[in-house]
Design an enzyme around this catalytic site. Sequence first.
Site, short mmCIF file in Angstrom:
data_model
loop_
_atom_site.label_atom_id
_atom_site.label_comp_id
_atom_site.label_asym_id
_atom_site.label_seq_id
_atom_site.Cartn_x
_atom_site.Cartn_y
_atom_site.Cartn_z
N GLU A 162 6.10 6.01 2.23
CA GLU A 162 5.98 7.42 1.86
C GLU A 162 6.14 8.32 3.09
O GLU A 162 5.24 9.07 3.47
CB GLU A 162 4.65 7.70 1.14
CG GLU A 162 4.62 7.10 -0.25
CD GLU A 162 3.47 7.62 -1.11
OE1 GLU A 162 2.52 8.20 -0.57
OE2 GLU A 162 3.54 7.46 -2.34
N GLU A 319 5.53 2.42 -6.68
CA GLU A 319 4.08 2.54 -6.85
C GLU A 319 3.78 3.41 -8.05
O GLU A 319 4.40 4.46 -8.23
CB GLU A 319 3.44 3.28 -5.67
CG GLU A 319 3.41 2.56 -4.36
CD GLU A 319 2.73 3.43 -3.30
OE1 GLU A 319 1.96 4.34 -3.65
OE2 GLU A 319 2.99 3.20 -2.11
C1 GLA Z 1 0.43 6.48 -1.88
C2 GLA Z 1 0.53 5.45 -0.77
C3 GLA Z 1 -0.31 4.25 -1.01
C4 GLA Z 1 -1.66 4.65 -1.56
C5 GLA Z 1 -1.46 5.45 -2.82
C6 GLA Z 1 -2.75 5.84 -3.50
O1 GLA Z 1 1.29 6.25 -2.91
O2 GLA Z 1 1.86 5.03 -0.54
O3 GLA Z 1 -0.46 3.57 0.21
O4 GLA Z 1 -2.34 5.42 -0.62
O5 GLA Z 1 -0.80 6.64 -2.49
O6 GLA Z 1 -2.53 6.55 -4.68
#
Ligand code: GLA
Length: 684
Positions: A162, A319
């Site tokens: 991210e 995710e």
């Molecule tokens: C983001 C991050 C993860 C985690 C999630 C929690 O997507 O990439 O590492 O912190 O948020 O929702």
Amino acid sequence: MATHAREYRWVRDGAVGAGRMRYGADYNPEQWSRDVWAEDMRLMREAGVNIVSLAIFSWALLEPRPGEFDFGWLDEVIDLLHENGIDVDLATATASPPAWLSQRHPEILPQTEDGTVLWPGARQHWRPTSPVFRTHALRLVRALAERYRDHPAIVAWHISNELGCHNLYDYSDDAAAAFRTWLRDRYGTLDALNEAWGTAFWSQHYTEWEQILPPRTAPTHRNPGQRLDFERFSSGAVRDHLRAEAAVLAELTPDIPFTTNFMVAQNVRDIDYPTWAGDVDFISNDHYLRPGELGRDDVSFWANLTGNIAEGRPWFLMEHAPSAVNWREVNPPKRPGELMRDALTHVGHGADAVCFFQWRQSRAGGERFHSGMVPHAGEHSRVFRDVAALGARLGELGAVTGSHRERARVALVFDYESWWVSGRDSHPSDALRYDDETLAWYRALLDLGVRADVVPVAASLDGYDIVVAPMLHVVPDALRTRLEHVVRSGRHLVTTAFSGIVDEHDRVWLGGYPGALREVLGVTVEEFVPLLADETARLASGAVATHWSERISHVADDVEVLDTYAAGDLAGMPAVTRRRVGAGSATYVSADTGRDGARAVLERLAGDIGALAGDPLAADGRLEVIVRVDAARRHVFVVNRTDDEVVVDDPELGALRVAPRGVETRSIPAQEPALAGAHGRMDA
Ligand code: GLA
Ligand code: GLA
């Protein structure tokens, strides 16, 4: 905007259409002991997991001292996964730098707009423009690539994590220097910059490049042109980091495709993801469910956009949450059925992989109350049973993999810059929100049973019968021409309040609103009339506006007034208009009438725009119909938007009984095989 520069490659184990849906999670075994790893393997097999993202936050363990690597534990985990038939999307592990790095080099730490240093203690405490950070990160990427290049378990690279989630905006001196370089490239001369930013205002004129800073905290409203350029620069600076890691991987492991997980639904972190699409081998995205009534359609909206950023090709849901998150004010669990429904909505919109954050819910650390596929309660839990059921269902959907999105006839335009710019300070109202407005129009289309593609603004609009562009605030000349072309070529445009207002430097188009779109719409707005929190504006049709109304002082002769303001100072004045241009038309909605008002306008237009006729299969909008296609088949996903069972009888699909929050899928022979792959490219 470049089209997909890299050859599009799917995760290694074969080409697109290899026949296996990917299923898995972020896996953080370093938080657990070896006996838990063994337990993990058993449960992953039970759940149908076939891929995990590994080592995302492992830098401190992989390089405990500068230049000294310890891969032993990671070797062991990768071998264990491989023995259990689970592939690895291996992270480059650079997301969270180790303590020794910031201790030795505090100059990597980012600074907020008021100069506050973002200290270590959480994650992502690095400046995207720091040469020191870059050197250390690339050394780690190189070491990992050299170590694992031939391991058969590694099917993809996961660059950082991210990117820009917490460190997108860095106002440090490194950022200032890089920003100046970026501005010199963009403008060439200070005269051009002064003109673009309108620096005659408030004595902001620059006479030397060194005078220019990032838009740090200032006494009052900062220069809008400077801010927009800093947002573009920051998005690009983080992308430069992506490119730097990617170059190492492309050199050392040319056969292993790489991605980085996008956050297309981010709302405070301004990244222009469509401009990143050409920098990865396949698109991956993270999405977190918005709790409440609009959550389901929100999933569909962003999945739809992701599929179109991927230009119709399959993508990877990297995710989403198995149940609750831990970062909203209140974090309810997913309701029964939502886990399956949301995952399959992503699949319908083109995902060939469904992954979660994270595999096992953490015991310690800042995310201990974030759900995992294996919750604190363990395997004998609702969440794990749902997780296993989803794995089994995905196992049956292998035939869908490799198929593309089938193009809709309706485009809903999404523009990141309009989102950023319209949401800033010093505007007529803070209550008008770009994301709410675009989602409201999308929901209105779903309510009518109309399938729409949510497309990035730079995507080709050719072939769409109707283009809906709510609150398209930033309209440079080239975009104006493209939208005028839609109408002149006999097709239809619908746009709404606060559209067409500024150019690419956030400078207002003169002569009356909606500025750049005034001519094509045939209306002139003299004044915005935003509404106070307790005010509404009633329209003659019965629609009720909140937040916003406008004084339309002039309409051209060929403009039909579809609705008027019914009360107050604007009583009797036009509120919704439509100009016909040959067989085409341009419709303007000057008030914020929300989802219901949008639906009423679309229903009215449906009279002579065939693309707005609802699909009977959508059962009056209770179902969302999504279609993927390959050379031989159409894969139809029917998603229940309601909490009640819906029964429909379709001539092609037969009788369908769709459970509350349920999803039915059917694969049928394609009538027009040519549709596969016919998806629009980004405009050059
Ligand atoms: C983001 C991050 C993860 C985690 C999630 C929690 O997507 O990439 O590492 O912190 O948020 O929702
Ligand atoms: C103050 C300032 C002006 C202007 C107005 C705007 O009065 O003196 O320069 O900024 O506010 O309301």
